[in-house]
Design a protein around this motif. Structure first.
Motif: not given
Length: 148
Positions: A15-44
């Motif tokens: 599972x350490x393989x990098x996602x293929x497309x730019x959108x996949x890579x954005x989503x992968x990073x966004x899933x690890x970042x918390x939304x600053x205004x939401x409760x318990x939701x990721x940016x993704x």
């Protein structure tokens, strides 16, 4: 326990393989970042305006050649460690990773000790008085018609 470890390592290695497309890579990073205004939701997962802006920023940073670690570090600098959904392995946050492993190891060791005690304990010794009591109970239970 060893087989679970081997399977976990195999899954982790594949599972350490990098996602293929730019959108996949954005989503992968966004899933690890918390939304600053939401409760318990990721940016993704969030549709808040700040989350949409962060997703655009992540895409721009990726196009500039920044690595996912550099992007997360930039958000930590801006908002602090709480912005990450995945705790770091340093300091007190490291306990989140260490405590479950220690608990599983201690539970396994406890089971080994208990099973060894059960195996090594000898069966209770039956005395002659115990045998006589059992014979009396069986003969009383049998009744007068079954006695010789």
């Amino acid at each position: 326990m060893a087989s679970v470890l081997v399977v976990a390592l195999a899954v982790g290695a594949t599972r350490t393989r990098e996602p293929d497309t730019l959108q996949d890579r954005v989503t992968a990073i966004a899933k690890t970042v918390k939304c600053p205004t939401c409760r318990g939701e990721s940016v993704a997962d969030s549709n808040a305006p700040i989350s949409k802006e962060i997703r655009r920023d992540i895409a721009a940073r990726l196009e500039q050649g920044q690595s996912p670690g550099e992007i997360r570090a930039a958000y930590v600098t801006q908002w602090g460690d709480e912005i990450l959904l995945t705790p770091s392995g340093r300091g007190v946050s490291g306990l989140v990773w260490a405590i479950p492993v220690v608990a599983v190891v201690l539970a396994g060791a406890g089971l080994v000790v208990v099973f060894r005690r059960w195996r090594s304990s000898s069966p209770p010794q039956v005395s002659e008085d115990d045998r006589k009591l059992v014979e009396q109970a069986l003969s009383a239970r049998a009744g007068p018609e079954e006695q010789p």
